[in-house]
Design a protein around this motif. Structure first.
Motif, PDB file in Angstrom:
ATOM      1  N   LYS A  63      22.458  53.451  36.462  1.00  0.00           N
ATOM      2  CA  LYS A  63      23.473  52.522  35.945  1.00  0.00           C
ATOM      3  C   LYS A  63      24.879  53.023  36.297  1.00  0.00           C
ATOM      4  N   PHE A  64      25.166  54.296  36.015  1.00  0.00           N
ATOM      5  CA  PHE A  64      26.504  54.839  36.179  1.00  0.00           C
ATOM      6  C   PHE A  64      26.976  54.769  37.631  1.00  0.00           C
ATOM      7  N   THR A  65      26.095  55.098  38.579  1.00  0.00           N
ATOM      8  CA  THR A  65      26.525  55.157  39.982  1.00  0.00           C
ATOM      9  C   THR A  65      26.833  53.783  40.569  1.00  0.00           C
ATOM     10  N   THR A  66      26.456  52.719  39.868  1.00  0.00           N
ATOM     11  CA  THR A  66      26.744  51.376  40.380  1.00  0.00           C
ATOM     12  C   THR A  66      28.117  50.874  39.920  1.00  0.00           C
ATOM     13  N   ARG A  67      28.822  51.675  39.130  1.00  0.00           N
ATOM     14  CA  ARG A  67      30.105  51.264  38.579  1.00  0.00           C
ATOM     15  C   ARG A  67      31.257  51.908  39.364  1.00  0.00           C
ATOM     16  N   GLN A  68      32.015  51.061  40.031  1.00  0.00           N
ATOM     17  CA  GLN A  68      33.084  51.528  40.913  1.00  0.00           C
ATOM     18  C   GLN A  68      34.131  52.366  40.173  1.00  0.00           C
ATOM     19  N   ARG A  69      34.615  51.873  39.042  1.00  0.00           N
ATOM     20  CA  ARG A  69      35.704  52.568  38.338  1.00  0.00           C
ATOM     21  C   ARG A  69      35.256  53.965  37.919  1.00  0.00           C
ATOM     22  N   GLU A  70      34.096  54.063  37.304  1.00  0.00           N
ATOM     23  CA  GLU A  70      33.615  55.346  36.816  1.00  0.00           C
ATOM     24  C   GLU A  70      33.314  56.310  37.963  1.00  0.00           C
ATOM     25  N   MET A  71      32.723  55.798  39.048  1.00  0.00           N
ATOM     26  CA  MET A  71      32.426  56.676  40.190  1.00  0.00           C
ATOM     27  C   MET A  71      33.711  57.147  40.866  1.00  0.00           C
ATOM     28  N   HIS A  72      34.705  56.276  40.947  1.00  0.00           N
ATOM     29  CA  HIS A  72      35.976  56.681  41.548  1.00  0.00           C
ATOM     30  C   HIS A  72      36.601  57.822  40.744  1.00  0.00           C
ATOM     31  N   GLN A  73      36.635  57.668  39.433  1.00  0.00           N
ATOM     32  CA  GLN A  73      37.220  58.705  38.582  1.00  0.00           C
ATOM     33  C   GLN A  73      36.422  60.011  38.685  1.00  0.00           C
ATOM     34  N   THR A  74      35.118  59.906  38.668  1.00  0.00           N
ATOM     35  CA  THR A  74      34.257  61.086  38.761  1.00  0.00           C
ATOM     36  C   THR A  74      34.484  61.821  40.075  1.00  0.00           C
ATOM     37  N   LEU A  75      34.457  61.077  41.171  1.00  0.00           N
ATOM     38  CA  LEU A  75      34.556  61.719  42.485  1.00  0.00           C
ATOM     39  C   LEU A  75      35.965  62.218  42.774  1.00  0.00           C
ATOM     40  N   LYS A  76      36.950  61.609  42.149  1.00  0.00           N
ATOM     41  CA  LYS A  76      38.316  62.129  42.271  1.00  0.00           C
ATOM     42  C   LYS A  76      38.382  63.554  41.719  1.00  0.00           C
ATOM     43  N   ILE A  77      37.736  63.781  40.590  1.00  0.00           N
ATOM     44  CA  ILE A  77      37.701  65.121  39.985  1.00  0.00           C
ATOM     45  C   ILE A  77      36.891  66.074  40.859  1.00  0.00           C
ATOM     46  N   VAL A  78      35.756  65.609  41.362  1.00  0.00           N
ATOM     47  CA  VAL A  78      34.923  66.439  42.241  1.00  0.00           C
ATOM     48  C   VAL A  78      35.740  66.877  43.457  1.00  0.00           C
ATOM     49  N   LYS A  79      36.469  65.934  44.043  1.00  0.00           N
ATOM     50  CA  LYS A  79      37.300  66.261  45.214  1.00  0.00           C
ATOM     51  C   LYS A  79      38.410  67.250  44.853  1.00  0.00           C
ATOM     52  N   GLU A  80      39.056  67.032  43.716  1.00  0.00           N
ATOM     53  CA  GLU A  80      40.136  67.941  43.297  1.00  0.00           C
ATOM     54  C   GLU A  80      39.645  69.365  43.100  1.00  0.00           C
ATOM     55  N   ARG A  81      38.356  69.524  42.787  1.00  0.00           N
ATOM     56  CA  ARG A  81      37.773  70.867  42.588  1.00  0.00           C
ATOM     57  C   ARG A  81      37.203  71.426  43.888  1.00  0.00           C
ATOM     58  N   ASP A  82      37.503  70.754  45.017  1.00  0.00           N
ATOM     59  CA  ASP A  82      37.033  71.174  46.346  1.00  0.00           C
ATOM     60  C   ASP A  82      35.512  71.250  46.438  1.00  0.00           C
ATOM     61  N   LEU A  83      34.849  70.305  45.798  1.00  0.00           N
ATOM     62  CA  LEU A  83      33.400  70.215  45.870  1.00  0.00           C
ATOM     63  C   LEU A  83      33.018  68.989  46.695  1.00  0.00           C
ATOM     64  N   PHE A  84      31.803  68.994  47.235  1.00  0.00           N
ATOM     65  CA  PHE A  84      31.309  67.810  47.948  1.00  0.00           C
ATOM     66  C   PHE A  84      30.355  67.040  47.042  1.00  0.00           C
ATOM     67  N   PHE A  85      29.951  65.847  47.482  1.00  0.00           N
ATOM     68  CA  PHE A  85      29.068  65.004  46.679  1.00  0.00           C
ATOM     69  C   PHE A  85      27.871  64.573  47.501  1.00  0.00           C
TER      70      PHE A  85
END
Length: 196
Positions: A82-104
């Motif tokens: 369910k969560f991965t189909t939501r654009q807003r939540e995934m954008h916010q999540t991956l923004k943090i992942v990117k800021e921590r220099d991690l990949f997805f």
């Protein structure tokens, strides 16, 4: 005897020890980030992200989870159909992942997941799972999935398989590695396969 990437769930009694042990043996570690599934009766576990979580909550949960899994170089989703189909939540999540220099790595638990495409729009390293190895927990079935993974890797240059810590999965991987020792296939950690 091959490089593997281990995805570790956060906040279980042995999460930190497992991550340290895998790292000490030379393997890559991912934070296996719990995310809300479509089925509300299924609990994704501690440290989960849910549809409707705001930016502050997502940031707080992710930072706690990243800290709970030592040596994590990337993140992949645990459940999250369910969560991965939501654009807003995934954008916010991956923004943090990117800021921590991690990949997805998108586990693709939903065919309409926004994970990989969102990561690419954020210009961050990302990849997608090609094959689930052990939906059927039986050595022969898992071996067939591994052989399919090998064919995909030969056709497209690389492939990512995701399995679970079942004894049958370990046995199938061991047999597969033995059979493919002299082939053109190279086993690598997932960080080698993320698109930058």
């Amino acid at each position: 005897g091959i490089p593997m990437t281990f995805a570790v769930l956060p906040h279980f009694s042995r999460s930190g020890d497992l991550a340290l042990g895998f790292h000490d043996r030379g393997h890559e570690i991912l934070l296996h980030q719990p995310m809300e599934p479509r089925n509300p009766d299924v609990d994704p576990g501690p440290g989960a992200l849910y549809v409707g979580d705001g930016p502050e909550r997502i940031t707080e949960i992710l930072e706690r989870n990243i800290a709970a899994v030592p040596y994590a170089t990337g993140v992949n989703n645990h459940m999250g159909s369910k969560f991965t189909t939501r654009q807003r939540e995934m954008h916010q999540t991956l923004k943090i992942v990117k800021e921590r220099d991690l990949f997805f790595v998108d586990s693709l638990t939903a065919s309409d997941s926004k994970g990989y495409k969102t990561a690419r729009r954020l210009h961050m390293p990302a990849a997608c799972r090609n094959i689930f190895l052990d939906n059927q927990v039986e050595v022969g079935a898992i071996l067939r999935q591994l052989q399919k993974l090998a064919r995909v890797s030969v056709s497209y240059g690389s492939a990512i398989g995701i399995g679970h810590p079942f004894p049958e999965t370990a046995q199938a991987i061991e047999a597969f590695v033995r059979d493919f020792k002299d082939s053109e296939i190279e086993f690598v950690g997932v960080s080698r396969l993320v698109a930058t």
